[in-house]
Design a protein around this motif. Structure first.
Motif, mmCIF file in Angstrom:
data_model
loop_
_atom_site.group_PDB
_atom_site.id
_atom_site.type_symbol
_atom_site.label_atom_id
_atom_site.label_comp_id
_atom_site.label_asym_id
_atom_site.label_seq_id
_atom_site.Cartn_x
_atom_site.Cartn_y
_atom_site.Cartn_z
ATOM 1 N N GLY A 36 0.856 -1.174 0.000
ATOM 2 C CA GLY A 36 0.000 0.000 0.000
ATOM 3 C C GLY A 36 0.895 1.227 0.000
ATOM 4 O O GLY A 36 1.758 1.393 -0.861
ATOM 5 N N LEU A 37 0.717 2.091 1.008
ATOM 6 C CA LEU A 37 1.613 3.230 1.183
ATOM 7 C C LEU A 37 2.495 3.066 2.414
ATOM 8 O O LEU A 37 3.194 3.992 2.810
ATOM 9 N N CYS A 38 2.481 1.882 3.003
ATOM 10 C CA CYS A 38 3.250 1.622 4.226
ATOM 11 C C CYS A 38 4.668 1.188 3.872
ATOM 12 O O CYS A 38 4.882 0.204 3.161
ATOM 13 N N GLY A 39 5.646 1.949 4.353
ATOM 14 C CA GLY A 39 7.038 1.585 4.147
ATOM 15 C C GLY A 39 7.546 1.824 2.740
ATOM 16 O O GLY A 39 8.508 1.187 2.304
ATOM 17 N N ILE A 40 6.927 2.768 2.017
ATOM 18 C CA ILE A 40 7.399 3.033 0.652
ATOM 19 C C ILE A 40 8.553 4.025 0.667
ATOM 20 O O ILE A 40 8.620 4.905 1.526
ATOM 21 N N PRO A 41 9.470 3.923 -0.286
ATOM 22 C CA PRO A 41 10.607 4.856 -0.359
ATOM 23 C C PRO A 41 10.198 6.152 -1.060
ATOM 24 O O PRO A 41 10.664 6.470 -2.163
ATOM 25 N N SER A 42 9.331 6.927 -0.427
ATOM 26 C CA SER A 42 8.706 8.082 -1.079
ATOM 27 C C SER A 42 9.711 9.150 -1.510
ATOM 28 O O SER A 42 9.528 9.803 -2.550
ATOM 29 N N VAL A 43 10.759 9.361 -0.724
ATOM 30 C CA VAL A 43 11.753 10.388 -1.070
ATOM 31 C C VAL A 43 12.555 9.968 -2.301
ATOM 32 O O VAL A 43 12.835 10.778 -3.190
ATOM 33 N N LEU A 44 12.912 8.708 -2.380
ATOM 34 C CA LEU A 44 13.633 8.212 -3.547
ATOM 35 C C LEU A 44 12.755 8.249 -4.794
ATOM 36 O O LEU A 44 13.227 8.579 -5.890
ATOM 37 N N ILE A 45 11.468 7.924 -4.625
ATOM 38 C CA ILE A 45 10.538 7.985 -5.755
ATOM 39 C C ILE A 45 10.429 9.414 -6.270
ATOM 40 O O ILE A 45 10.452 9.661 -7.481
ATOM 41 N N GLN A 46 10.327 10.383 -5.361
ATOM 42 C CA GLN A 46 10.235 11.781 -5.767
ATOM 43 C C GLN A 46 11.509 12.224 -6.480
ATOM 44 O O GLN A 46 11.452 12.949 -7.486
ATOM 45 N N ALA A 47 12.658 11.784 -5.991
ATOM 46 C CA ALA A 47 13.930 12.142 -6.630
ATOM 47 C C ALA A 47 14.001 11.570 -8.040
ATOM 48 O O ALA A 47 14.498 12.220 -8.967
ATOM 49 N N LEU A 48 13.488 10.365 -8.215
ATOM 50 C CA LEU A 48 13.481 9.737 -9.533
ATOM 51 C C LEU A 48 12.521 10.467 -10.462
ATOM 52 O O LEU A 48 12.805 10.659 -11.656
ATOM 53 N N LEU A 49 11.388 10.916 -9.910
ATOM 54 C CA LEU A 49 10.427 11.698 -10.690
ATOM 55 C C LEU A 49 11.067 13.017 -11.144
ATOM 56 O O LEU A 49 10.967 13.401 -12.315
ATOM 57 N N ASP A 50 11.720 13.706 -10.223
ATOM 58 C CA ASP A 50 12.365 14.980 -10.544
ATOM 59 C C ASP A 50 13.469 14.810 -11.584
ATOM 60 O O ASP A 50 13.713 15.715 -12.395
#
Length: 269
Positions: A36-50
């Motif tokens: 789901g959204l539990c334990g996701i690497p959200s900061v790394l995902i955002q960096a990859l998006l950027d």
């Protein structure tokens, strides 16, 4: 990007999430932790998006939601194939799949975890009961639509063999290991050598995803020095982890659906 040897030993820390994902190329295969959204690497995902990386082939239990997690990459058109167990929380996922923009490989949840673990353990393939007698084994599962209501691609049949069991001969289907170019994971605590500790259910698929990546990048809330972690409390040893970036404990964390009990009013419910 390489790790460095210092007086503290093998130091795998990276200055920022941007630096950590800088060499992930277009077309890379990613194993991503989270449930789901539990334990996701959200900061790394955002960096990859950027960064603008595109044509990604992502392996994860699910694809986030429309405005968070892997859903950000999906919404930006950066994911070309998704291998997952559950895809029901993302309307954009449905649209892209039915329009023929997205290739999808659906895998039973336990099988997905074991395929990832096998990839990191040197196991080429394994037999499992999950999926026998269904399209999972026989082939024909939709993987890509043609945008006009027809199928452009379906799954291929898999090898099925019969093995003796306590309850008699049973069929088992052959499933191949998953290998990823990079793994992106989140952990509660890490030391500089990459030993990881997860927080309760945020552990979920993360160890298996980390093992499957040829290069594993971990975002962590707390960074400690080597020797500060109790060896018996380490959930994933640093041999599987190549880069560590500290993101702090105050990063945004979301849940898919908030369910609360209505307040009790005076005189009744």
């Amino acid at each position: 990007m390489t790790t460095t040897r210092t007086s503290r030993g093998l130091d795998k820390t990276v200055a920022s999430a941007t630096d950590a994902v800088a060499d992930i190329p277009d077309g890379a295969t990613l194993a991503v932790g989270g449930f789901g959204l539990c334990g996701i690497p959200s900061v790394l995902i955002q960096a990859l998006l950027d960064q603008g990386t595109t044509d990604l082939r992502v392996v994860s239990n699910n694809c986030g939601v429309d405005d968070w997690g892997l859903g950000l990459l999906l919404g930006a058109g950066r994911i070309s194939k998704m291998t997952a167990s559950y895809v029901g929380e993302n309307k954009e996922f449905e649209r892209q799949f039915l329009s023929g923009e997205l290739e999808v490989e659906l895998v039973p949840q336990g099988t997905l975890a074991e395929r990832l673990r096998a990839g990191g353990s040197g196991i080429a393939a394994f037999f499992t009961r999950a999926g026998t007698g269904t399209q999972m084994a026989e082939g024909g599962l939709p993987q890509r639509y043609d945008g006009a209501g027809g199928l452009a691609q379906t799954s291929a049949p898999k090898e099925v063999r019969t093995f003796p069991t306590d309850s008699g001969p049973r069929e088992f289907v052959l499933e191949e290991a998953i290998h990823a170019d990079f793994a992106l994971v989140h952990a509660a605590t890490a030391d500089r050598q990459g030993n990881l500790v997860f927080n309760k259910s945020a552990r979920n698929f993360t160890p298996q995803a980390a093992m499957a990546g040829r290069v594993c990048i971990a975002q962590v809330e707390q960074l400690v020095e080597p020797g500060e972690l109790d060896p018996d409390q380490i959930h994933l040893p640093g041999v599987y982890v190549h880069r560590v970036v500290e993101v702090g404990p105050d990063i945004e964390k979301r849940i898919e659906k908030r369910t609360v009990t209505p307040p009790v009013t005076e005189g009744g419910a």
